[in-house]
Design a protein around this motif. Structure first.
Motif, PDB file in Angstrom:
ATOM      1  N   LEU A 242      -1.024  -2.200  -6.696  1.00 26.91           N
ATOM      2  CA  LEU A 242      -2.435  -2.321  -6.349  1.00 26.91           C
ATOM      3  C   LEU A 242      -2.870  -3.779  -6.380  1.00 26.91           C
ATOM      4  CD1 LEU A 242      -4.918  -0.615  -5.605  1.00 26.91           C
ATOM      5  CD2 LEU A 242      -5.463  -0.503  -8.050  1.00 26.91           C
ATOM      6  N   ILE A 243      -2.404  -4.513  -7.382  1.00 30.77           N
ATOM      7  CA  ILE A 243      -2.685  -5.950  -7.453  1.00 30.77           C
ATOM      8  C   ILE A 243      -2.148  -6.644  -6.218  1.00 30.77           C
ATOM      9  CG2 ILE A 243      -2.098  -8.084  -8.689  1.00 30.77           C
ATOM     10  CD1 ILE A 243      -2.109  -6.379 -11.278  1.00 30.77           C
TER      11      ILE A 243
ATOM     12  N   GLU B   6      -8.556  -6.920  -9.580  1.00 28.80           N
ATOM     13  CA  GLU B   6      -9.241  -6.481 -10.801  1.00 28.80           C
ATOM     14  C   GLU B   6      -9.008  -5.003 -11.078  1.00 28.80           C
ATOM     15  OE1 GLU B   6     -10.361  -8.518 -12.943  1.00 28.80           O
ATOM     16  OE2 GLU B   6     -10.039 -10.233 -11.616  1.00 28.80           O
ATOM     17  N   SER B   7      -8.915  -4.198 -10.021  1.00 25.90           N
ATOM     18  CA  SER B   7      -8.638  -2.769 -10.213  1.00 25.90           C
ATOM     19  C   SER B   7      -7.247  -2.574 -10.802  1.00 25.90           C
ATOM     20  CB  SER B   7      -8.765  -2.021  -8.887  1.00 25.90           C
ATOM     21  OG  SER B   7     -10.079  -2.063  -8.408  1.00 25.90           O
ATOM     22  N   GLY B   8      -6.267  -3.323 -10.290  1.00 30.62           N
ATOM     23  CA  GLY B   8      -4.912  -3.224 -10.814  1.00 30.62           C
ATOM     24  C   GLY B   8      -4.821  -3.686 -12.260  1.00 30.62           C
TER      25      GLY B   8
ATOM     26  N   ASN C  93       2.429   1.564  -3.427  1.00 31.06           N
ATOM     27  CA  ASN C  93       1.437   2.079  -4.373  1.00 31.06           C
ATOM     28  C   ASN C  93       1.312   3.590  -4.267  1.00 31.06           C
ATOM     29  OD1 ASN C  93      -1.731   2.889  -4.502  1.00 31.06           O
ATOM     30  ND2 ASN C  93      -1.201   1.462  -6.138  1.00 31.06           N
TER      31      ASN C  93
ATOM     32  N   ALA D  42       0.837  -1.204   0.000  1.00 28.82           N
ATOM     33  CA  ALA D  42       0.000   0.000   0.000  1.00 28.82           C
ATOM     34  C   ALA D  42       0.869   1.251   0.000  1.00 28.82           C
ATOM     35  CB  ALA D  42      -0.935  -0.007   1.214  1.00 28.82           C
TER      36      ALA D  42
ATOM     37  N   THR E  32      -1.739  -5.486  -3.290  1.00 35.14           N
ATOM     38  CA  THR E  32      -2.497  -5.184  -2.071  1.00 35.14           C
ATOM     39  C   THR E  32      -3.777  -6.010  -1.990  1.00 35.14           C
ATOM     40  OG1 THR E  32      -3.785  -3.378  -3.066  1.00 35.14           O
ATOM     41  CG2 THR E  32      -1.654  -2.795  -2.051  1.00 35.14           C
ATOM     42  N   GLY E  33      -4.120  -6.705  -3.072  1.00 34.71           N
ATOM     43  CA  GLY E  33      -5.345  -7.501  -3.105  1.00 34.71           C
ATOM     44  C   GLY E  33      -6.418  -6.922  -3.992  1.00 34.71           C
ATOM     45  N   GLU E  34      -6.186  -5.706  -4.509  1.00 34.15           N
ATOM     46  CA  GLU E  34      -7.148  -5.085  -5.426  1.00 34.15           C
ATOM     47  C   GLU E  34      -6.841  -5.558  -6.842  1.00 34.15           C
ATOM     48  OE1 GLU E  34      -9.692  -3.159  -4.625  1.00 34.15           O
ATOM     49  OE2 GLU E  34      -9.263  -3.155  -2.486  1.00 34.15           O
TER      50      GLU E  34
END
Length: 377
Positions: free
Chosen positions: A101-102, A108-110, A76, A73, A104-106
Motif C-alpha cells: 500500500l505504501i 500514511e495509510s500503509g 496489495n 496495486a 502504491t503511494g498510500e
C-alpha cells in the motif's frame, strides 16, 4: 517429470519464465495456481496441506514478480486475499499488504496499518522492524529510530538481532554517525554471518567521507583477499600512490575468483583498473549467464560500459541493478550514493555522466559527514 497442467508443473513453468526474463508468462502461470486453489481450498475441511503449500508458494513468488514489474496495486490485492486464505500467517500477509500500500503511494495509510499490526502483536519483531525500515527510506529518521527501539525490545533470534543492528547501521549512517554505524555493522555480523558480506558498504562509507584511515582500520579485519586487496588498492589510488595501487590490484588478479564464494566484483574491478576491460567484462557476463543476478554485478558491468562510452548498454544494466535494489528497498530507492564516485572518476563523457547521475541517491551533505573525520574506534 511433472504432469502437464498440474500445480507443480505450473509453478515450474512460472519459475522457468522468470529465469528466461518473461515476467508476464510467469504471472499467468502463478495466477492459474492461485485462482484455482483460492476456489478449491475454502471448500475443504480439513484443508489439504499439500495444496495449501502450493498456494502459498505460488502467491509468495507471484508477489515477487509483481513487485519486479512495479504492479504494487495487484500485489496489495494478492496479499489481502492471502491474509484470508492463509490464516496461520495472516499477519505476515497483512504486513506485506501494508508495505505494498505504501508503494502504491498510500503512504500514511500503509504506515497506519503497520502501526496497527505492531500494537496487535506486542511480541512480534517483524512489524516494528518493517515500520522502521519504511520510515528510514522516507528519511523520517526520528520516527524510524523510535520504531527501531521498539524492535530491539522484541528481538530474540540471531537473524532478528542481525537485521536489527544492520538497520541501525543504515540509520546511523544517514544521521552522519559513521563510526557508530560501523560498530552497529560489526554487531550485526556477530549475530548473523550473512552481514560480513556488507563490509564493502562500510569501507565505501568511510571512503566517501574522505576518512581513509578509518577505512583501512576496518579493512584490516577483511577475510576475503579479493575485497581486501581491491580496496587497499583503491585507497592507495585515492591517496595518489598509483604504484602501490597497481601492486595491490595485481595481487588481487593473481587469485582465481572461483576459489572464493564472494568478492567476484572486486576481482573484476581490479582487472578493469589495470586496463583489462575485456577480461573484467567477460568474467562478469559469465557470472550472469550462470544465474548470478546480484546488484553489484550489474553495477560493475554498467560502469565498464559507461567508461567505454556505451550509453545504452550502461543504462540497461543500471536499470536492472535499480530494479533488484527496489525489490528490497521499495520503488523509491536509488542506487547507493557512495558508488557514484566510481562513475564520476572513470566516465569521461560529461553528458553521459549527467544522464546516469539520476540513478544514484544524492551524496551525503558536508554537515552530515562531519563525524567521519574523527579518529577511529
Amino acid at each position: 517429470m511433472h504432469i502437464p497442467g498440474s500445480y507443480e508443473d505450473l509453478i515450474q513453468r512460472a519459475r522457468q519464465a522468470r529465469a528466461a526474463g518473461q515476467p508476464e508468462a510467469a504471472i499467468e502461470s502463478y495466477r492459474r495456481v492461485v485462482d484455482r486453489l483460492s476456489r478449491v481450498l475454502p471448500e475443504m475441511s480439513p484443508r489439504d496441506e499439500q495444496l495449501q503449500g502450493y498456494l502459498i508458494t505460488a502467491a509468495d513468488e507471484l508477489q515477487l514478480v509483481l513487485d519486479w514489474m512495479g504492479e504494487h496495486a495487484q500485489a496489495n490485492a494478492l496479499c489481502r486475499q492471502m491474509a484470508e486464505l492463509d490464516p496461520d500467517d495472516s499477519q505476515l500477509w497483512r504486513r506485506r499488504a501494508a508495505t505494498e500500500l505504501i508503494y502504491t503511494g498510500e503512504v500514511e495509510s500503509g504506515l497506519a496499518e503497520l502501526r496497527q499490526l505492531t500494537k496487535e502483536a506486542p511480541d512480534d519483531f517483524w512489524h516494528p522492524l518493517e515500520l522502521a525500515a519504511q520510515l528510514l527510506e522516507m528519511d523520517r529518521l526520528e520516527e524510524a529510530e523510535s520504531m527501531l527501539a521498539e524492535a530491539a525490545q522484541r528481538a530474540r533470534e540471531s537473524e532478528e538481532l542481525g537485521l536489527l543492528h544492520w538497520t541501525r547501521f543504515r540509520l546511523l549512517r544517514k544521521q552522519g554517525q559513521f563510526h557508530a554505524a560501523a560498530r552497529a555493522w560489526e554487531t550485526a555480523r556477530k549475530h548473523d554471518a550473512f552481514f560480513k558480506r556488507a563490509s564493502e558498504t562500510v569501507y565505501r562509507m568511510f571512503i566517501e567521507a574522505g576518512d581513509y584511515d578509518s577505512a583501512l582500520l576496518y579493512l584490516d579485519a577483511e577475510e576475503n583477499p579479493l575485497v581486501a586487496g581491491y580496496y587497499r588498492g583503491l585507497l592507495a589510488h585515492y591517496r595518489g600512490d598509483h604504484a602501490r595501487a597497481e601492486k595491490a590490484w595485481r595481487r588481487v588478479v593473481q587469485n582465481r575468483p572461483g576459489d572464493f564464494d564472494a568478492g567476484w566484483e572486486a576481482w573484476a574491478m581490479a582487472q578493469f583498473r589495470l586496463g583489462e576491460r575485456n577480461t573484467a567484462l567477460e568474467f562478469l557476463l559469465t557470472l550472469i549467464q550462470r544465474g548470478y543476478t546480484a546488484e553489484p554485478c550489474y553495477l560493475a558491468i554498467a560502469l565498464i560500459w559507461a567508461a567505454s562510452g556505451e550509453a545504452e548498454v550502461a543504462k540497461a544494466n543500471l536499470d536492472t541493478a535499480l530494479r533488484i535494489r527496489r525489490q528490497t528497498f521499495g520503488p523509491r530507492a536509488l542506487l547507493p550514493a557512495d558508488l557514484w564516485s566510481d562513475f564520476e572518476e572513470l566516465v569521461t563523457d560529461e553528458g553521459l555522466k549527467q544522464e546516469l547521475r539520476s540513478y544514484f541517491a544524492p551524496a551525503e551533505s558536508a554537515a552530515s559527514s562531519a563525524e567521519a573525520v574523527t579518529p577511529g574506534p
